[in-house]
Design an enzyme around this catalytic site. Structure first.
Site, PDB file in Angstrom:
ATOM      1  N   HIS A 153      77.614  12.059  68.582  1.00  0.00           N
ATOM      2  CA  HIS A 153      76.265  11.912  68.447  1.00  0.00           C
ATOM      3  C   HIS A 153      75.421  10.917  69.501  1.00  0.00           C
ATOM      4  O   HIS A 153      75.856   9.759  69.011  1.00  0.00           O
ATOM      5  CB  HIS A 153      75.935  11.703  67.074  1.00  0.00           C
ATOM      6  CG  HIS A 153      74.390  11.500  66.892  1.00  0.00           C
ATOM      7  ND1 HIS A 153      73.558  12.671  66.536  1.00  0.00           N
ATOM      8  CD2 HIS A 153      73.816  10.443  66.450  1.00  0.00           C
ATOM      9  CE1 HIS A 153      72.408  12.202  66.347  1.00  0.00           C
ATOM     10  NE2 HIS A 153      72.435  10.788  66.171  1.00  0.00           N
ATOM     11  N   SER A 165      68.110  11.497  68.721  1.00  0.00           N
ATOM     12  CA  SER A 165      68.380  11.550  67.216  1.00  0.00           C
ATOM     13  C   SER A 165      66.977  11.250  66.382  1.00  0.00           C
ATOM     14  O   SER A 165      66.143  12.369  66.728  1.00  0.00           O
ATOM     15  CB  SER A 165      69.238  10.196  66.994  1.00  0.00           C
ATOM     16  OG  SER A 165      69.713  10.340  65.616  1.00  0.00           O
ATOM     17  N   GLU A 216      78.863  16.925  65.522  1.00  0.00           N
ATOM     18  CA  GLU A 216      77.870  16.185  64.632  1.00  0.00           C
ATOM     19  C   GLU A 216      77.699  16.959  63.491  1.00  0.00           C
ATOM     20  O   GLU A 216      77.340  18.352  63.473  1.00  0.00           O
ATOM     21  CB  GLU A 216      76.884  15.633  65.400  1.00  0.00           C
ATOM     22  CG  GLU A 216      75.820  16.629  66.095  1.00  0.00           C
ATOM     23  CD  GLU A 216      74.759  15.946  66.874  1.00  0.00           C
ATOM     24  OE1 GLU A 216      73.830  14.967  66.053  1.00  0.00           O
ATOM     25  OE2 GLU A 216      74.556  15.986  67.957  1.00  0.00           O
TER      26      GLU A 216
END
Length: 303
Positions: free
Chosen positions: A268, A149, A238
């Site tokens: 995610h 991320s 996502e």
């Protein structure tokens, strides 16, 4: 607690309301940080995991191994959390699973977070840890950079900085990289885990008084040339998927060898549940094999 395999629908039903609470944009950042760490402490780790808190390059880290604690290769791990949340503790499931699957020592950087420390503080810390590992005797081409991320975006910015100065890592693997926080045109208000409002708030806090086109903030806007072998994994559902695919295209256009895996059954960074979900464990194993192969390739190329 020992790892266990649970059905994906069961884990999904339990986690969805938990994510809705922790990543609520109305909650103060300190509360979100505390809740995330409390939730992480309940998750099992692979048997034989050893975690040591140390300082590398002046930055606090967790050094994670499974089995032998002395290793010739290393993984610099950069955790996610939209640059405002997260820590090596919150990502121990991922780092310990990677340590098992790579056969390397995983060094998880406790980099500085926004809003207290906006960009480029996180990048400075990531580079300091990499330099510290080299100073400790680990060759640059025996270090992989991995992140998820926001940590995936930070992995890209770190790799570009290392390439620019002539000390590239063996490879880079990114899980759902947030490579352009300035791009806030999301296809939906939220997905299973992410809330678009929370991402926008975090992007603003990480930017501070900076320039949103700065590649240190948004690495997709950098040159990207010279990257080593790259793996990107992302969830099919996502809200970061469109910008992740644009990032993949940018890497490809820059001549980077990119392997891309779309995870159709996971949310995610479901890798955080790798000791509960067989599907998440499989995704981590792909990263482990990728890192092992890249490191072995670097070893063969050494004079």
């Amino acid at each position: 607690m020992r790892p266990m395999t649970l059905p994906l629908p069961v884990v999904s039903r339990v986690l969805k309301p938990v994510f809705r609470v922790i990543l609520n944009p109305r909650l103060p950042v300190p509360v979100q940080r505390t809740l995330l760490e409390v939730a992480a402490r309940s998750l099992p780790l692979p048997e034989g995991t050893v975690i040591r808190s140390e300082t590398v390059g002046g930055v606090p880290v967790e050094r994670v191994t499974v089995g032998a604690t002395v290793r010739r290769t290393a993984v610099l791990y950069l955790h996610g959390g939209a640059y405002t949340l997260g820590s090596p503790l919150t990502h121990r499931v991922v780092t310990s699973s990677l340590a098992r699957d790579t056969g390397a020592v995983v060094v998880a950087a406790h980099y500085r977070l926004a809003p207290e420390h906006p960009c480029p503080a996180a990048l400075e810390d990531a580079l300091a840890v990499f330099d510290g590992l080299v100073a400790d005797g680990v060759a640059a081409d025996h270090i992989a950079v991995v992140g998820d991320s926001a940590g995936g975006g930070l992995a890209a910015a770190t790799t570009q900085a290392l390439v620019d100065r002539g000390t590239p890592p063996s490879c880079v693997a990114m899980i759902s990289p947030w490579a352009d926080p300035a791009d806030q045109d999301f296809p939906a208000p939220r997905d299973f885990l992410l809330d678009a409002r929370w991402l926008r708030n975090s992007a603003r806090q990480y930017l501070g008084d900076g320039d949103p086109t700065d590649p240190r903030y948004a690495p997709v806007r950098g040159t990207l040339t010279g990257f080593p072998s790259t793996l990107i994994q992302y969830s099919a559902d996502e809200i970061l998927r469109p910008q992740i695919l644009r990032f993949v295209d940018a890497l490809t256009e820059a001549g980077v060898s990119v392997r891309c895996t779309e995870l159709t059954d996971l949310w995610h960074v479901a890798h955080l549940q790798a000791t509960l979900l067989a599907e998440a464990a499989t995704a981590v194993r792909e990263i482990g094999a990728f890192v092992r192969d890249a490191t072995a390739h670097s070893e063969r190329l050494r004079p």
